[in-house]
Design an enzyme around this catalytic site. Structure first.
Site, mmCIF file in Angstrom:
data_model
loop_
_atom_site.group_PDB
_atom_site.id
_atom_site.type_symbol
_atom_site.label_atom_id
_atom_site.label_comp_id
_atom_site.label_asym_id
_atom_site.label_seq_id
_atom_site.Cartn_x
_atom_site.Cartn_y
_atom_site.Cartn_z
ATOM 1 N N SER A 154 0.763 -1.207 -0.409
ATOM 2 C CA SER A 154 -0.325 0.271 0.094
ATOM 3 C C SER A 154 0.495 1.694 -0.340
ATOM 4 C CB SER A 154 -0.849 0.131 1.742
ATOM 5 O OG SER A 154 -1.970 1.388 1.198
ATOM 6 N N ARG A 224 -11.864 5.993 10.452
ATOM 7 C CA ARG A 224 -10.693 3.762 10.993
ATOM 8 C C ARG A 224 -12.276 3.996 9.885
ATOM 9 N NH1 ARG A 224 -6.748 1.602 9.402
ATOM 10 N NH2 ARG A 224 -6.912 0.248 11.004
ATOM 11 N N ASP A 319 -8.709 -6.611 -4.525
ATOM 12 C CA ASP A 319 -7.893 -5.188 -3.952
ATOM 13 C C ASP A 319 -8.642 -4.173 -4.424
ATOM 14 O OD1 ASP A 319 -7.419 -2.794 -2.738
ATOM 15 O OD2 ASP A 319 -4.521 -3.657 -3.155
ATOM 16 N N HIS A 352 -7.431 -5.567 0.170
ATOM 17 C CA HIS A 352 -6.233 -4.270 0.349
ATOM 18 C C HIS A 352 -5.773 -5.224 1.085
ATOM 19 C CE1 HIS A 352 -3.887 -2.185 -0.721
ATOM 20 N NE2 HIS A 352 -3.851 -1.159 1.027
ATOM 21 N N ASP A 353 -6.327 -5.207 2.733
ATOM 22 C CA ASP A 353 -6.027 -5.693 3.565
ATOM 23 C C ASP A 353 -5.412 -7.763 3.269
ATOM 24 O OD1 ASP A 353 -6.408 -4.126 5.433
ATOM 25 O OD2 ASP A 353 -8.155 -5.621 6.380
#
Length: 375
Positions: A154, A224, A319, A352-353
């Protein structure tokens, strides 16, 4: 209490820099601290150093645990360590908390020596290029003239890419994982909504909330929650939560009813207790500003002409925040410059994680690439 394996115990270190650092914005930091951790040993030739750059909410704490906190596992512990994909029996791994961070390096919560107060919103905007300059100074102090590899996912992958442009002779391999050469308009929009949640929180106090003894908890919590939605894939959320109800029945109100709502609130609450709101603003701006092609009329191939490193570029199928298409654009630009590039698009359900997850294929690929690096 669970017993600790002493081979996992790590201790952060601090380096003070009194040489002024001129930032891309034109602002100058007269002095600053960088907090970092190292794993493994630097070999006699000083040829086995690996820098791992962190993403938005990461830190210098890559692997292992702190002696006084058994739960303090590093964010890439599944990747870095003895016998792991980035093998600390072979490599000397360095993790740095970037400038503007909130894990010990100089940032908005630090005391400004010119005023005797917290920097707050007076802390200058930081860019990826600024982080690379600061990291290079730390490498100088550690006696590292050239990194065997620089890796990151990232925002960390953006730093790895920038290193190959600013210091092409100081990095032999760059691992650019789940990253992009610039944010899309949609990504910038997500970041701005997150910032607005913080900036409009009544407890923000123009960034000087430290003086008021409060934190903009609501804004940081919402930021968040929004970010976390974008880090997950639809499939991952469906598998983990679906439409499960916490209490088994509809309440016909506006409280927490679905498990996904409970999860997001939990993540938001935890994050607001651990992260600094001003740092969140800085990190998202660094993401927005990153664009090596900007000074080359948008031509990424021209922008990457300075690179000399060998590259491993990785993306993940689900992602959608930094899609595989963005990684393929980097690969094309590198190939246009006849550079040595390996690319893999990894099937994963984690969005994405994915770059943080323990995945057999992903970790084997990383192990094979790192094992091929000559020292």
């Amino acid at each position: 209490m669970q017993s600790l394996d002493t081979t996992d115990i790590v201790t952060p270190q601090r380096m003070r820099f009194d040489m002024p650092l001129r930032l891309k914005s034109g602002a100058v930091l007269e002095g600053y601290d960088l907090v970092y951790e190292t794993y493994g040993k630097l070999n006699a030739a000083r040829s086995n150093a690996v820098l791992v750059c962190h993403a938005l909410s990461g830190s210098h704490h890559l692997s292992g645990r702190y002696a006084d906190d058994p739960k303090s596992m590093g964010w890439w512990h599944n990747m870095i360590g003895p016998g792991k994909s980035i093998d600390t029996r072979r490599f000397f791994v360095v993790g740095v908390n970037n400038l503007g961070g909130c894990h010990g390096s100089t940032g908005p919560a630090s005391i400004n020596p010119a005023t005797g107060r917290h920097y707050g919103q007076d802390f200058p905007v930081i860019t990826v290029e600024d982080w690379v300059q600061a990291q290079a100074r730390l490498a100088d102090h550690l006696g590292i003239d050239q990194f065997a590899a620089i890796a990151g996912g990232s925002l960390g992958g953006m730093q790895a890419l920038q290193w190959t442009l600013d210091f092409p002779d100081r990095v032999r391999h760059a691992l650019v994982i789940a990253a992009a050469a610039k944010l899309t308009a949609q990504n910038i929009a997500f970041n701005d909504v997150a910032r607005q949640a913080i900036l409009t929180d009544p407890d923000f106090h123009n960034g000087d909330y430290y003086l008021h003894g409060v934190i903009p908890r609501r804004g940081l919590r919402l930021a968040r929650m929004l970010g976390h939605i974008t880090y997950l894939s639809d499939d991952a959320m469906a598998t983990k939560f679906g439409r499960e109800l916490r209490n088994g029945a509809l309440a016909f109100g506006f409280g927490v009813e679905f498990e996904i709502e409970s999860y997001l609130r939990y993540q938001g609450d935890k994050f607001s207790d651990q992260f600094d709101a001003n740092t969140y603003l800085l990190m998202t701006k660094a993401l927005d500003y990153f664009d090596p092609a900007y000074l080359h009329d948008g031509n990424l191939s021209a922008a990457l002409r300075a690179a000399r490193a060998k590259f491993l570029v990785l993306s993940f199928t689900t992602d959608w925040r930094f899609s595989p298409e963005r990684s393929r654009a980097i690969v094309k630009a590198l190939l246009d410059n006849k550079l040595d590039v390996s690319y893999a698009e990894i099937t994963s359900s984690h969005g994405h994680d994915s770059f943080l997850m323990e995945d057999c294929h992903y970790h084997k690929l990383m192990r094979a690439y790192m094992g091929s690096i000559a020292l």
